[in-house]
Design an enzyme around this catalytic site. Structure first.
Site, PDB file in Angstrom:
ATOM      1  N   TYR A 138      45.952  48.322-102.625  1.00 14.58           N
ATOM      2  CA  TYR A 138      46.112  49.245-101.503  1.00 14.58           C
ATOM      3  C   TYR A 138      47.347  50.088-101.764  1.00 14.58           C
ATOM      4  O   TYR A 138      48.427  49.555-102.026  1.00 14.58           O
ATOM      5  CB  TYR A 138      46.265  48.469-100.186  1.00 14.58           C
ATOM      6  CG  TYR A 138      46.448  49.355 -98.976  1.00 14.58           C
ATOM      7  CD1 TYR A 138      45.405  50.144 -98.512  1.00 14.58           C
ATOM      8  CD2 TYR A 138      47.660  49.404 -98.287  1.00 14.58           C
ATOM      9  CE1 TYR A 138      45.564  50.974 -97.398  1.00 14.58           C
ATOM     10  CE2 TYR A 138      47.833  50.212 -97.175  1.00 14.58           C
ATOM     11  CZ  TYR A 138      46.776  50.996 -96.738  1.00 14.58           C
ATOM     12  OH  TYR A 138      46.942  51.802 -95.638  1.00 14.58           O
ATOM     13  N   ASP A 231      53.585  50.664-107.887  1.00 14.35           N
ATOM     14  CA  ASP A 231      53.673  50.792-106.435  1.00 14.35           C
ATOM     15  C   ASP A 231      54.421  49.576-105.913  1.00 14.35           C
ATOM     16  O   ASP A 231      53.861  48.494-105.762  1.00 14.35           O
ATOM     17  CB  ASP A 231      52.269  50.903-105.819  1.00 14.35           C
ATOM     18  CG  ASP A 231      52.350  51.079-104.313  1.00 14.35           C
ATOM     19  OD1 ASP A 231      53.460  51.029-103.759  1.00 14.35           O
ATOM     20  OD2 ASP A 231      51.278  51.251-103.685  1.00 14.35           O
ATOM     21  N   LYS A 259      58.712  50.227 -96.914  1.00 19.30           N
ATOM     22  CA  LYS A 259      59.079  48.983 -96.229  1.00 19.30           C
ATOM     23  C   LYS A 259      60.593  48.722 -96.267  1.00 19.30           C
ATOM     24  O   LYS A 259      61.332  49.338 -95.508  1.00 19.30           O
ATOM     25  CB  LYS A 259      58.268  47.821 -96.806  1.00 19.30           C
ATOM     26  CG  LYS A 259      56.738  48.085 -96.630  1.00 19.30           C
ATOM     27  CD  LYS A 259      55.896  46.866 -96.769  1.00 19.30           C
ATOM     28  CE  LYS A 259      54.421  47.169 -96.857  1.00 19.30           C
ATOM     29  NZ  LYS A 259      53.693  47.119 -95.606  1.00 19.30           N
TER      30      LYS A 259
HETATM   31  C1  LIG Z   1      51.528  48.380-102.021  1.00 23.38           C
HETATM   32  C2  LIG Z   1      51.468  49.337-100.873  1.00 23.38           C
HETATM   33  N1  LIG Z   1      51.481  50.649-101.104  1.00 23.38           N
HETATM   34  C3  LIG Z   1      51.455  51.549-100.110  1.00 23.38           C
HETATM   35  C4  LIG Z   1      51.405  51.145 -98.793  1.00 23.38           C
HETATM   36  C5  LIG Z   1      51.401  52.161 -97.685  1.00 23.38           C
HETATM   37  O1  LIG Z   1      52.625  52.142 -97.034  1.00 23.38           O
HETATM   38  P1  LIG Z   1      52.743  52.682 -95.514  1.00 23.38           P
HETATM   39  O2  LIG Z   1      51.989  51.731 -94.660  1.00 23.38           O
HETATM   40  O3  LIG Z   1      54.229  52.714 -95.269  1.00 23.38           O
HETATM   41  O4  LIG Z   1      52.159  54.047 -95.505  1.00 23.38           O
HETATM   42  C6  LIG Z   1      51.392  49.777 -98.493  1.00 23.38           C
HETATM   43  C7  LIG Z   1      51.333  49.317 -97.106  1.00 23.38           C
HETATM   44  O5  LIG Z   1      51.179  48.179 -96.798  1.00 23.38           O
HETATM   45  C8  LIG Z   1      51.420  48.851 -99.563  1.00 23.38           C
HETATM   46  O6  LIG Z   1      51.407  47.540 -99.335  1.00 23.38           O
END
Ligand SMILES: Cc1ncc(COP(=O)(O)O)c(C=O)c1O
Length: 421
Positions: A138, A231, A259
């Site tokens: 994700y 990521d 986060k």
């Molecule tokens: C690995 C990863 N990338 C991107 C995101 C997206 O971040 P946001 O919810 O701050 O848009 C998340 C959200 O949980 C994530 O776990």
């Protein structure tokens, strides 16, 4: 009003009664009154030891005094300016000093924005269009990464409203499978702009890379002129001071963060090598912008949080992780359950799965019905974890040893009920 009544009311105004889908669980989610340290309290004054921690940002627990004090001071001086501040340089330097891939950084508002911009940058830099992500990973809620898993072939959108044209350049591949990725890269020779990977897959539970896998990703991307994006929205500042890249000693070309970097306030960032980052507007022609980029409240939240995250902090926090994971393993053995406790550093989960989980296909075989019973029993026992088998649980520095012992006991009782023991 109690949580049940609030949920009924909320459904009239917010789709599904919540502002993000994972927050809605059966029969209704609890509505929060406050968070403090390791605990979250609902409107009926029930308290829960919190291992959801807002899905990751709260590495210091709720309302860390230092963060609250500094952010409150910032608010008194203004909440947003639309002009640069010295604190943005300060936080940039803090990240660059800690995160090996980061030579320059752009602050944005969320992890979603970070990955969206990083993918655009990789495409702009390489002049290529296709991207590879891993099945089950994700990377936020934007169009290019919301695709179903499907080996090799161009994939279909995962949501209504995303034109197939938009995702036709998004390819996917099973995690931890060297052969599948090698074939995919060979088949799409010279067309892949980027491989984006969660170094530890935190959105299908908690799946670690197998020995040598991240090194393989580094090599195959270097050999094929592909931008490697880690990521690290979950793993950044979570696995170590420098995130997964320090933990596994591997430096990607770009890193996306979110986060923890905002210390509990909305923020994301992309960072990487200078030659890439300087392509971002206004110094280059890859467009990226935002009214709230580098927001002074979030930046102060980030500074006040990262300031507290030294080596000793991680030693202590990860010790808590080892302790709780050890207790969980003992309980699983004691109850003679064929399920899989997993995790590392301050992350943990239990796969209700008899197989070792190394990718999404195997994760999907987990017994989600029993997991749901387990989740609800934990709540009854005063412990809040994310309601899904496919999320990860977190520990903060605010969790005391006594908290962790209480959590272990709650896990034992909840597993017993979920497995009719
Ligand atoms: C690995 C990863 N990338 C991107 C995101 C997206 O971040 P946001 O919810 O701050 O848009 C998340 C959200 O949980 C994530 O776990």
């Amino acid at each position: 009003m109690n949580s049940k009544e609030l949920f009924e009311e909320s459904k009239n105004y917010l789709p599904g009664g919540v502002d993000s889908p994972v927050r809605a669980f059966e029969p209704y989610p609890f509505f929060v009154k406050k968070g403090e340290g390791s605990k979250i309290y609902d409107v009926e004054d029930n308290q829960y030891i919190d291992h959801c921690l807002a899905y990751g940002p709260l590495i210091l627990g709720h309302s860390n005094p230092e963060v609250v004090k500094n952010v409150s001071n910032q608010i008194e001086n203004g909440t947003t300016y639309g002009a640069p501040t010295e604190n943005e340089i300060k936080l940039a330097k803090m990240v660059i000093e800690r995160v090996p891939a980061a030579e320059m950084i752009r602050f944005v508002n969320s992890g979603t924005e970070a990955t969206m911009s990083a993918i655009r940058l990789a495409r702009g830099f390489t002049g290529k269009n296709k991207i590879i992500k891993f099945e089950g990973s994700y990377h936020g809620a934007h169009d290019y990464v919301l695709v179903k898993s499907g080996s090799g072939a161009a994939t279909l959108p995962d949501s209504l409203g995303i034109p197939e044209d938009t995702t036709k350049n998004t390819l996917s591949c099973p995690f931890n499978d060297i052969e599948a990725l090698t074939n995919l890269v060979n088949n799409e020779k010279d067309e892949i702009a980027t491989i984006i990977v969660e170094p530890v897959m935190g959105n299908i539970g908690c799946v670690e890379p197998e020995e040598g896998y991240l090194k393989f990703l580094r090599e195959i991307t270097e050999e094929n002129n592909i931008v490697l994006i880690f990521d690290e929205v979950i793993t950044g500042f979570r696995l170590s001071r420098g995130g997964a890249q320090t933990y596994y000693s591997l430096t990607p070309d770009l890193v996306t963060m979110g986060k923890i970097i905002g210390g509990g306030f909305p923020m994301g960032a992309l960072a990487g090598k200078k030659e890439l980052m300087e392509m971002i507007a206004p110094s280059g022609s890859v467009y990226q912008a935002g009214t709230f980029n580098g927001n002074p409240i979030s930046v102060q939240g980030g500074i006040s949080t990262l300031n507290q995250l030294n080596q000793k902090f991680y030693q202590d926090l990860n010790k808590k992780g080892s302790y709780l994971r050890g207790r969980i393993s003992e309980i699983v053995d004691e109850l003679d359950l064929n399920i899989r406790p997993v995790g590392l550093a301050s992350m943990f989960q239990i796969y209700f799965n008899s197989e070792k989980v190394t990718n999404y296909e195997i994760a999907k075989k987990s017994d989600t019905k029993r997991f749901s019973i387990y989740f609800h029993e934990l709540l009854k026992n005063g412990v809040f974890i994310p309601p899904s088998q496919f999320e990860c649980n977190f520990i903060s520095s605010a969790h005391s040893n006594e908290n962790l012992d209480n959590v272990a006991n709650a896990i034992r009782e909840s597993l017993k009920i979920a497995w009719d023991k």
